[in-house]
Design an enzyme around this catalytic site. Structure first.
Site, mmCIF file in Angstrom:
data_model
loop_
_atom_site.group_PDB
_atom_site.id
_atom_site.type_symbol
_atom_site.label_atom_id
_atom_site.label_comp_id
_atom_site.label_asym_id
_atom_site.label_seq_id
_atom_site.Cartn_x
_atom_site.Cartn_y
_atom_site.Cartn_z
ATOM 1 N N MET A 29 0.846 -1.201 0.000
ATOM 2 C CA MET A 29 0.000 0.000 0.000
ATOM 3 C C MET A 29 0.882 1.251 0.000
ATOM 4 O O MET A 29 0.401 2.351 0.300
ATOM 5 C CB MET A 29 -0.933 -0.005 1.206
ATOM 6 C CG MET A 29 -1.898 -1.196 1.152
ATOM 7 S SD MET A 29 -3.400 -0.953 2.111
ATOM 8 C CE MET A 29 -2.731 -0.749 3.747
ATOM 9 N N TYR A 31 4.168 3.991 0.798
ATOM 10 C CA TYR A 31 4.891 4.613 1.899
ATOM 11 C C TYR A 31 5.907 3.594 2.426
ATOM 12 O O TYR A 31 5.886 3.181 3.579
ATOM 13 C CB TYR A 31 3.939 5.110 3.005
ATOM 14 C CG TYR A 31 4.524 6.297 3.737
ATOM 15 C CD1 TYR A 31 4.592 7.536 3.116
ATOM 16 C CD2 TYR A 31 5.043 6.161 5.019
ATOM 17 C CE1 TYR A 31 5.163 8.622 3.767
ATOM 18 C CE2 TYR A 31 5.617 7.251 5.675
ATOM 19 C CZ TYR A 31 5.667 8.472 5.039
ATOM 20 O OH TYR A 31 6.242 9.537 5.685
ATOM 21 N N GLY A 35 10.852 -2.827 5.844
ATOM 22 C CA GLY A 35 10.075 -4.071 5.872
ATOM 23 C C GLY A 35 9.634 -4.453 4.463
ATOM 24 O O GLY A 35 9.816 -5.581 4.008
ATOM 25 N N HIS A 36 9.050 -3.480 3.745
ATOM 26 C CA HIS A 36 8.647 -3.731 2.355
ATOM 27 C C HIS A 36 9.867 -4.119 1.512
ATOM 28 O O HIS A 36 9.793 -5.021 0.673
ATOM 29 C CB HIS A 36 8.054 -2.465 1.727
ATOM 30 C CG HIS A 36 6.794 -1.968 2.355
ATOM 31 N ND1 HIS A 36 6.742 -0.793 3.058
ATOM 32 C CD2 HIS A 36 5.539 -2.477 2.377
ATOM 33 C CE1 HIS A 36 5.492 -0.579 3.472
ATOM 34 N NE2 HIS A 36 4.742 -1.589 3.085
ATOM 35 N N GLU A 147 5.281 -11.579 7.592
ATOM 36 C CA GLU A 147 4.698 -12.275 8.749
ATOM 37 C C GLU A 147 4.098 -11.298 9.740
ATOM 38 O O GLU A 147 3.326 -11.680 10.607
ATOM 39 C CB GLU A 147 5.773 -13.133 9.448
ATOM 40 C CG GLU A 147 6.100 -14.374 8.664
ATOM 41 C CD GLU A 147 7.194 -15.203 9.298
ATOM 42 O OE1 GLU A 147 7.761 -14.776 10.331
ATOM 43 O OE2 GLU A 147 7.501 -16.268 8.747
ATOM 44 N N LYS A 148 4.478 -10.033 9.633
ATOM 45 C CA LYS A 148 3.910 -9.025 10.532
ATOM 46 C C LYS A 148 2.388 -9.053 10.464
ATOM 47 O O LYS A 148 1.720 -8.971 11.479
ATOM 48 C CB LYS A 148 4.435 -7.643 10.161
ATOM 49 C CG LYS A 148 3.772 -6.559 10.926
ATOM 50 C CD LYS A 148 4.393 -5.222 10.647
ATOM 51 C CE LYS A 148 3.507 -4.135 11.170
ATOM 52 N NZ LYS A 148 2.375 -3.866 10.273
ATOM 53 N N GLN A 152 -3.317 -12.090 7.858
ATOM 54 C CA GLN A 152 -3.423 -11.831 6.418
ATOM 55 C C GLN A 152 -2.682 -12.913 5.630
ATOM 56 O O GLN A 152 -3.176 -13.422 4.619
ATOM 57 C CB GLN A 152 -2.835 -10.452 6.114
ATOM 58 C CG GLN A 152 -2.591 -10.185 4.646
ATOM 59 C CD GLN A 152 -2.132 -8.767 4.406
ATOM 60 O OE1 GLN A 152 -2.922 -7.833 4.496
ATOM 61 N NE2 GLN A 152 -0.856 -8.573 4.103
ATOM 62 N N SER A 184 6.238 -0.138 10.165
ATOM 63 C CA SER A 184 4.903 -0.020 9.578
ATOM 64 C C SER A 184 4.767 1.379 9.003
ATOM 65 O O SER A 184 5.304 2.348 9.561
ATOM 66 C CB SER A 184 3.844 -0.217 10.663
ATOM 67 O OG SER A 184 2.587 0.225 10.198
HETATM 68 P P1 AMP Z 1 1.370 -2.843 3.539
HETATM 69 O O1 AMP Z 1 1.928 -1.813 2.621
HETATM 70 O O2 AMP Z 1 1.311 -2.417 4.966
HETATM 71 O O3 AMP Z 1 0.068 -3.424 3.038
HETATM 72 O O4 AMP Z 1 2.401 -4.048 3.530
HETATM 73 C C1 AMP Z 1 2.765 -4.665 2.311
HETATM 74 C C2 AMP Z 1 3.491 -5.928 2.637
HETATM 75 O O5 AMP Z 1 4.652 -5.641 3.407
HETATM 76 C C3 AMP Z 1 2.642 -6.918 3.470
HETATM 77 O O6 AMP Z 1 2.886 -8.238 3.013
HETATM 78 C C4 AMP Z 1 3.179 -6.710 4.857
HETATM 79 O O7 AMP Z 1 3.010 -7.841 5.698
HETATM 80 C C5 AMP Z 1 4.643 -6.440 4.569
HETATM 81 N N1 AMP Z 1 5.254 -5.734 5.689
HETATM 82 C C6 AMP Z 1 4.810 -4.594 6.282
HETATM 83 N N2 AMP Z 1 5.592 -4.256 7.323
HETATM 84 C C7 AMP Z 1 6.561 -5.217 7.410
HETATM 85 C C8 AMP Z 1 7.667 -5.442 8.278
HETATM 86 N N3 AMP Z 1 7.950 -4.616 9.292
HETATM 87 N N4 AMP Z 1 8.444 -6.528 8.066
HETATM 88 C C9 AMP Z 1 8.169 -7.383 7.048
HETATM 89 N N5 AMP Z 1 7.140 -7.225 6.185
HETATM 90 C C10 AMP Z 1 6.337 -6.157 6.355
#
Ligand code: AMP
Length: 284
Positions: A29, A31, A35-36, A147-148, A152, A184
């Protein structure tokens, strides 16, 4: 790197990319943070090419406020993806993503209702539907999820299994800040005081792990985690659940198999989640 805004552009770019080898997809999503980027690096190490999506999916948000406050910085995101060697990025608007008369949803009936599904009704239906659409549009060989977002990940694995979607789901461990807070996109919304207080999530999970190893029951571990979070004045505990790490079914008694501790905590109004798999007590 090809940036595609329409489905037509994306289908052409992906047909081209798939003809040149295996493709790993990283749905996001936006930003973006480390992690991404860890998902991107994992994809890069296992696939010939990496594709990504940046789409803040309205159908998985409960409150309009949470959706409008969701942070974004597309230029920065695209730069990060380009530097990491991503080949194709899809950046649709909601109007492009969804047909105005869309009528079809994907739902994992049991998994979507429990835990975070209770806290955010309809959330996993939104996730499962948009991820199915992304799989159909990109047709990747593998797809990478953190895995965070533990529930999901289980929802997506279950959906892929049940609907015979030809993609391999690859989980990636949670990447954390130096003080333990799980990275996050929402962390930027925390006040400085809430940011300091937010380390209580990872600290309470560390406590849970040490209690699991010392033979405590899941009930006692759950209580200890909840007590620690409740002792932090800025934190409002939404839920703490210890569940079977595979099925997310309820567990009781000492930790004899892998159990996942799932946390949801708000630092008004920001909802943070975290998780840790508590490993079973080693026989002495
Ligand atoms: P999001 O943009 O929050 O929807 O996250 C996109 C992907 O990145 C999802 O698969 C999340 O689980 C992963 N993700 C988000 N934060 C982390 C993190 N701190 N460590 C590992 N993966 C992450």
């Amino acid at each position: 790197m090809r940036v595609c805004q329409t489905k037509q552009e994306l289908r052409l770019a992906m047909a081209d990319l798939r003809s040149q080898g295996t493709v790993g997809l990283v749905p996001t999503m936006g930003y973006l943070h480390d992690g991404h980027m860890q998902l991107v690096h994992s994809a890069k190490s296992e696939c010939d090419h990496v594709a990504a999506s940046i789409f803040v999916n309205p159908t998985q948000f409960g409150s309009a406020e949470d959706l409008t406050n969701y942070p974004s910085n597309l230029d920065r995101d695209l730069k990060m993806l380009q530097e990491a060697g991503v080949s194709v990025v899809f950046t649709p608007t909601p109007d492009i993503m969804y047909h105005p008369n869309a009528q079809t949803i994907v739902e994992t009936t049991e998994l979507a209702q429990k835990l975070m599904g209770e806290l955010r009704p309809g959330h996993f239906r939104g996730v499962a539907t948009v991820v199915t659409k992304l799989f159909n549009l990109f047709q990747p060989d593998r797809a990478y999820f953190g895995e965070k977002d533990y529930q999901q990940l289980q929802v997506i694995k279950t959906m892929v299994r049940d609907l015979d979607i030809p993609v391999e789901i690859r989980p990636v461990p949670t990447v954390r800040e130096a003080d333990g807070l799980a990275m996050s996109s929402r962390n930027v919304l925390l006040s400085p005081q809430a940011r300091t207080a937010s380390i209580v999530l990872s600290k309470s999970l560390d406590l849970g792990q040490s209690l699991a190893q010392s033979g405590a029951s899941t009930e006692d571990i759950t209580k200890a985690i909840a007590d620690m979070i409740r002792a932090e004045p800025l934190a409002e505990l939404q839920s703490v659940d210890l569940r079977d790490a595979e099925t997310l079914e309820e567990v009781s008694g000492p930790v004899t198999r892998d159990v996942v501790a799932l946390l949801a905590v708000t630092f008004d109004p920001v909802l943070l989640i975290d998780q840790r798999v508590l490993t079973r007590k080693e026989p002495s």
